[in-house]
Motif scaffolding. Structure first.
Motif, PDB file in Angstrom:
ATOM      1  N   SER A   1      -1.078  13.238   1.107  1.00 40.99           N
ATOM      2  CA  SER A   1      -0.066  12.194   1.258  1.00 40.99           C
ATOM      3  C   SER A   1       0.580  12.210   2.633  1.00 40.99           C
ATOM      4  O   SER A   1       0.458  13.157   3.407  1.00 40.99           O
ATOM      5  CB  SER A   1       0.988  12.356   0.183  1.00 40.99           C
TER       6      SER A   1
ATOM      7  N   SER B   1      -0.933   5.092  -4.348  1.00 40.39           N
ATOM      8  CA  SER B   1       0.324   4.970  -3.609  1.00 40.39           C
ATOM      9  C   SER B   1       0.216   3.871  -2.556  1.00 40.39           C
ATOM     10  O   SER B   1       1.215   3.423  -2.024  1.00 40.39           O
ATOM     11  CB  SER B   1       0.653   6.280  -2.906  1.00 40.39           C
TER      12      SER B   1
ATOM     13  N   HIS C   1       5.079   5.708  -3.655  1.00 44.57           N
ATOM     14  CA  HIS C   1       4.781   7.115  -3.860  1.00 44.57           C
ATOM     15  C   HIS C   1       5.923   7.804  -4.594  1.00 44.57           C
ATOM     16  O   HIS C   1       5.737   8.518  -5.576  1.00 44.57           O
ATOM     17  CB  HIS C   1       4.561   7.768  -2.490  1.00 44.57           C
TER      18      HIS C   1
ATOM     19  N   ASP D   1       6.640  11.801   3.244  1.00 42.06           N
ATOM     20  CA  ASP D   1       7.004  11.930   1.836  1.00 42.06           C
ATOM     21  C   ASP D   1       7.716  13.246   1.581  1.00 42.06           C
ATOM     22  O   ASP D   1       8.122  13.519   0.458  1.00 42.06           O
ATOM     23  CB  ASP D   1       5.740  11.952   0.956  1.00 42.06           C
TER      24      ASP D   1
ATOM     25  N   ASP E   1      -0.401   4.275   0.227  1.00 43.75           N
ATOM     26  CA  ASP E   1       0.246   4.848   1.406  1.00 43.75           C
ATOM     27  C   ASP E   1       1.629   4.233   1.640  1.00 43.75           C
ATOM     28  O   ASP E   1       2.071   4.085   2.769  1.00 43.75           O
ATOM     29  CB  ASP E   1      -0.636   4.656   2.654  1.00 43.75           C
TER      30      ASP E   1
END
Lengths: 337, 337
Positions: free
Chosen positions: A125, A97, A104, A129, A99
């Motif tokens: 995560s 991802s 994501h 998100d 980040d």
DNA sequence: CTGTTAGCGCCTTCAT
DNA sequence: ATGAAGGCGCTAACAG
């Protein structure tokens, strides 16, 4: 491309028989089966995964989404996941991802909703998100969380006791006589970062010590962040005698800054890290750190996810909080005088 | 699961129109298209990858097989691959072979022959895999090799000039006055390991120096291997004053052994590593090493593979040998006296 | 125990 | 510009 049809023709049977042999379903005459296997070998046949997945509505793959696969922190988690997944004859796909919230989101949707995988393990995560994840969870797709728990979600989550880890680290330093203990936090968009910081704060309070906000620097779990923030800490008029770095990479960065300032670890500053990544013992000085059961964590998450996939929505979600422990090496010593 | 059919119904058009909008093929009335996109968003529709792959006969995914994704050595290579792949709107899946021939074989076949991916990048695999790979290559499936060239294969391969890297390392040590230079090799089932060793040997010969086999220890590219073999080297009656470790991890292990013996780097033993992984500059002392253009290597391999996928068998394979360079840090010094 | 049949969700001619 | 129809390779009833 050789198909099941070619195999059938060579073996002199129908496609369904080939399919049955391949999937060892129902009864098949051993002789017929042998014929089929011969043909399979001769043609070097391998089933088309897409066709199989389309009709079975499952891919026998699970996905793992994390910030970056190459981060050494994930090494043991990945091995733990792979061990369980391999055992259950499934496969794993990893997604980075970086980040990045948009990335994501795209990955989660295209992988899971697009049926690329049967389920997804989300590793630590970004808390921002949440919206994406709630949306996915609303569709009752199989997910499992590592290092994060999503309230209200009927979903497996495996986390470590971050507050206790921080407590062990800080208590250890306190017992060595340190009173001014700096703290380098991770990115506070992450649950682990928040909890470790809380653990640091609570422990000081528990011992009736003041929490000096000047000693708490918000960093980012990176080597460079640890390095920069430690320089700030060292420039304080009354600099700390010890440091609690919320992960090992920041501890490494901090130690570089300390050495660069002409000071030594642990003589001038004691340092405790967090994670016990593989490099801690190679480092000089070997780093005292908090060890998490990373391999086990990965395994438990994978197991929870696969159970959820197999049992469907009747699966009873589990939430596990695993214990951590302090590993004492050589980066700390008692306050002199 | 929501399908293209649901989208069509909601938008009041046929499935083929939805498909056209989704793939922006042919002409579609902008108004119709907008209707379709609305429905897509409303239903949170994502195409079923298996169905799409089945009919298109391609997955828009490439695979990368390597020993272990978490090995920090691969970090930049992976980023290089991802950069190119992302740019071409494809995806990547990583597979761990764990340097196990059987696993390697299974992955190669099920991924490639099973159409899980459109092509495969093989990173530095074991030379004993040759048979499996030749078999695959015989089927004209898209492949690319990194750190290895397969003779006779009409296939892209990207390698670095390992012999020259070793030469640069050894020459540097020779110029510092060292004459007894140890060598810790990698696993000699790997092309890189073989070539680096050759470079070491040839360079000594070029300067008219004897190649003392006692100073060449076969190791395995691992930290522990470097540590163990360095202990052996130190126990020699006439121990080396310098070491050429064929990768950084072994250099780290060797340095630990040196320190443990009460000696220092670079005062007592100079050490040169190879790879310039991210940890070299964090290490103490910062390691002098050979830097490879890892990011570029990954990108070139991905590019070659994707070109091959798009152009089919008319693709003209390329073989590139990239230059490397010595990065001088603080793990070496001139021989005293 | 084995063959026939009917899709899985999507893309792609071929008509219109 | 859009719809209808066929099929990608495979599995899973249903017959036999």
């Amino acid at each position: 491309m050789t198909t099941i049809y070619d195999v059938g023709r060579l073996a002199g049977v129908s496609r369904s028989t080939v399919s049955r042999v391949l999937n060892s379903k129902n009864e098949v005459d051993p002789k017929t089966a042998e014929l089929v296997w011969d043909a399979v070998r001769k043609l070097n046949y391998h089933p088309n995964v897409s066709a199989r997945a389309l009709v079975r509505q499952k891919t026998d793959m699970i996905g793992v989404i994390l910030a970056h696969v190459s981060d050494p922190y994930y090494e043991k988690i990945i091995k733990g996941i792979e061990a369980v997944v391999g055992e259950r004859r499934m496969g794993v796909a990893f997604y980075n991802s970086y980040d990045n919230l948009e990335t994501h989101r795209m990955i989660v949707f295209s992988a899971l909703v697009g049926n690329r995988v049967d389920g997804l393990i989300v590793v630590g995560s970004n808390l921002n998100d949440r919206e994406t994840l709630q949306e996915i969870i609303g569709q009752d797709l199989p997910m499992a969380f590592l290092e994060r728990d999503l309230p209200k979600a009927g979903i497996t989550s495996i986390i470590c006791d971050n507050r206790d880890g921080a407590k062990q680290a800080v208590e250890y330093l306190l017992n060595l006589g340190h009173r001014r203990i700096g703290c380098l936090t991770g990115n506070l968009d992450y649950q682990t970062a928040i909890e470790r910081l809380e653990g640091y704060r609570c422990t000081l309070q528990k011992y009736g010590l003041p929490v000096d906000e000047e000693l708490i620097l918000k960093s980012n779990f990176q080597y460079s962040g640890g390095y920069e923030k430690m320089k700030q800490l060292l420039s304080l008029s009354d600099r700390p005698t010890a440091l609690f770095a919320c992960n090992d990479m920041m501890a490494f960065g901090a130690i570089s800054a300390i050495k660069e300032a002409g000071l030594s670890v642990p003589e001038d500053v004691s340092v405790v890290g967090y994670d016990d990544i593989i490099f801690t013992s190679m480092f000089y000085p070997p780093l005292t750190t908090i060890q998490q059961p990373l391999f086990e964590m990965g395994g438990l998450a994978a197991q929870g996810l696969i159970d959820r996939i197999n049992q469907g929505e009747q699966y009873e979600s589990i939430k596990r909080v695993l214990p951590v422990k302090l590993v004492i090496r050589k980066s700390c010593q008692a306050v002199q005088g």
